[in-house]
Write an enzyme that holds these catalytic residues in place. Structure first.
Site, PDB file in Angstrom:
ATOM      1  CB  THR A  40      34.514   7.726  -6.452  1.00 21.73           C
ATOM      2  OG1 THR A  40      33.473   7.801  -7.419  1.00 21.73           O
ATOM      3  CG2 THR A  40      34.348   6.451  -5.647  1.00 21.73           C
ATOM      4  CB  SER A  41      29.732  10.018  -5.650  1.00 23.07           C
ATOM      5  OG  SER A  41      29.976  11.316  -6.129  1.00 23.07           O
ATOM      6  CG  HIS A  72      -4.114 -31.890   0.194  1.00 26.64           C
ATOM      7  ND1 HIS A  72      -3.208 -31.526  -0.770  1.00 26.64           N
ATOM      8  CD2 HIS A  72      -3.529 -32.890   0.920  1.00 26.64           C
ATOM      9  CE1 HIS A  72      -2.121 -32.278  -0.659  1.00 26.64           C
ATOM     10  NE2 HIS A  72      -2.288 -33.105   0.354  1.00 26.64           N
ATOM     11  CD  GLN A 116      32.812   5.090  -9.868  1.00 30.80           C
ATOM     12  OE1 GLN A 116      31.680   5.511 -10.025  1.00 30.80           O
ATOM     13  NE2 GLN A 116      33.836   5.486 -10.595  1.00 30.80           N
ATOM     14  CB  SER A 153     -19.191  -4.297   6.295  1.00 25.63           C
ATOM     15  OG  SER A 153     -19.931  -4.104   5.094  1.00 25.63           O
ATOM     16  CG  ASN A 175     -14.586  -7.478   7.494  1.00 27.57           C
ATOM     17  OD1 ASN A 175     -15.295  -8.484   7.528  1.00 27.57           O
ATOM     18  ND2 ASN A 175     -14.959  -6.361   6.886  1.00 27.57           N
ATOM     19  CG  ASN A 212      -2.531  -3.134   6.517  1.00 25.24           C
ATOM     20  OD1 ASN A 212      -1.326  -3.210   6.743  1.00 25.24           O
ATOM     21  ND2 ASN A 212      -3.115  -2.004   6.164  1.00 25.24           N
TER      22      ASN A 212
END
Length: 454
Positions: A116-117, A165, A241, A289, A297, A303
């Protein structure tokens, strides 16, 4: 520039290893390889008299097709798929065409025999995942962990202000805080490496029904086991399957945990940079910037955080989705699993970004020292703990009255200690204590993140 996904557009040059493992080309190559190996395996069964054993030269030629699989094969398969509207059948027909070209004969009908596939696909995707982890994701993850470890070891004893905190807390060291992440990541990466990737090869609904009818004398269960294990995978004997994808889910969840630790790391690095505990190197010609010329930055950590989040969202979905299939199967997993490389690719992109960010930072020992010198209130914990040892009444409350919500300096602390009339050794130890010196066993703890080979 016309790519819909940033992985194939903006970030394509960073992810070539992932593309080699997870692209559509890679999927077709792995499917083709499985079809080739299955035909070769069948040809070695003496019970299958209608398929003559494939000689070594022909087998070498067929495996050469796999090794040299390229654009011409992809184009041919895609042309067949446009006619058949079935991607796995197109691979089968392409292999038959190549066999006919070398005069293979009627035995070519044993291509895709009793399959089967999903027999082809589950092996192909598992091999893609293994290759992608080995060639792309794990090297990036190992590289990041090794680099963080290098910083942790180098700065094991460097005092650093601590915050719980968001408020001033007991001092620590930069090395110890970095070592925490090293230890956490090593646990996850060891888990990824320990997960046995599994596959099945047992026909339409996992019963070997067609196999058994065609050749009842063949020990199909053993043939299946040997075939799957021949790819270096764990054989799954009990499936519907589809292969159950439980191992794939385990890998994806481990990737999610690795991503989560990475997000935690990036946010901490971001905070340390914002507090100037870490300084970033400037790059000539780089713009921080579009309007504020002074900006440098922490974009690499931002990212990394973003891409780790995208990876986790997709990996979480795939891990849950792929482990569920209605009754013996539905097709929803087929569309979902095509995004496997996207999930791993975004994680790889995050790891690469974090490594870029890490390469640009260095500790500002003088900033941390100055910050600590204004935090004499952190010694309250140490003083009240020593008072408890020697039986003083309400030590916590007395230090709370001295330090909570107020600013105290070295003179305030030392006068308080002297008034306690502690034993001489205890008094001397407290009087010699400074915020920068109050790091406990943090330098020694770093060693617990050391790689086993060291």
């Amino acid at each position: 520039m016309a790519a819909l996904s940033p992985l194939d557009g903006r970030y394509a040059s960073q992810l070539t290893d992932f593309a080699d493992a997870f692209s559509e080309d890679a999927l077709l190559r792995q499917r083709f390889a499985v079809e080739v190996e299955w035909l070769l395996a069948l040809s070695q069964r003496p019970e299958i008299g209608e398929l003559a054993p494939v000689d070594e030269a022909t087998a070498a030629t067929m495996r050469g097709w796999v090794r040299d699989f390229g654009a011409a094969d992809v184009d041919a398969i895609k042309a067949i798929e446009r006619r058949t509207n079935h991607d796995v059948k197109a691979v089968e027909y392409h292999l038959k065409d190549k066999l006919a070209a070398v005069g293979f004969g009627p035995g070519a009908e044993f291509v895709h025999f009793a399959c089967t596939s999903e027999d082809i696909n589950n092996l192909a995707y598992t091999l893609m995942l293994r290759d992608g982890l080995r060639s792309g994701w794990l090297p990036l993850a190992d590289g990041l962990v090794g680099e963080v470890w290098g910083l942790a070891e180098a700065h094991a004893a460097l005092p650093m202000p601590s915050h719980t905190h968001g408020q001033t807390a007991t001092p620590t060291t930069l090395g110890k805080e970095l070592a925490v992440f090293v230890s956490r990541w090593r646990r996850q990466l060891a888990g990824v490496r320990a997960i046995p990737l599994s596959a099945k090869f047992n026909g339409a609904v996992g019963t070997y029904g067609a196999h058994q009818v065609a050749y009842p004398e063949v020990p199909w269960i053993e043939v299946s086991r040997q075939f799957v294990e021949g790819f270096g995978l764990q054989w799954n004997p009990l499936t519907t399957q589809i292969e159950s994808h439980d191992a794939l889910g385990e890998v994806l969840h481990a990737v999610v945990r690795t991503n989560t630790i990475l997000i935690d790391f990036c946010r901490d690095m971001w905070e340390y940079i914002s507090r100037a505990y870490l300084r970033q190197q400037t790059v000539a010609g780089e713009v921080g910037s579009s309007t504020m010329p002074h900006k440098v930055n922490p974009i690499d950590f931002e990212n990394a955080e973003a891409n780790a989040g995208v990876s986790s969202a997709l990996a979480e979905h795939l891990a849950s989705k792929l482990m569920i299939s209605r009754m013996q199967r539905d097709l929803s997993d087929s569309s979902a699993i095509r995004n496997l490389g996207v999930a791993i690719g975004h994680s790889g992109l995050a790891l690469r970004a974090a490594r870029r960010g890490l390469a640009r930072v260095a500790p500002s020992a003088e900033v941390m020292a100055a910050d600590l010198d204004g935090q004499w209130e952190v010694l309250a914990e140490a003083i009240q703990t020593v008072m408890r040892r020697y039986g003083y009444d309400e030590p916590y409350e007395r230090l709370k009255a001295l330090t909570r919500g107020t600013t105290v300096g070295p003179k305030d602390v030392q006068e308080f200690v002297k008034e306690l009339a502690l034993p001489a050794e205890a008094e001397a130890r407290l009087l010699a204590l400074t915020p920068a010196g109050y790091v406990g066993l943090a330098p020694e703890l770093v060693a617990y993140a050391r790689p086993p080979e060291q």
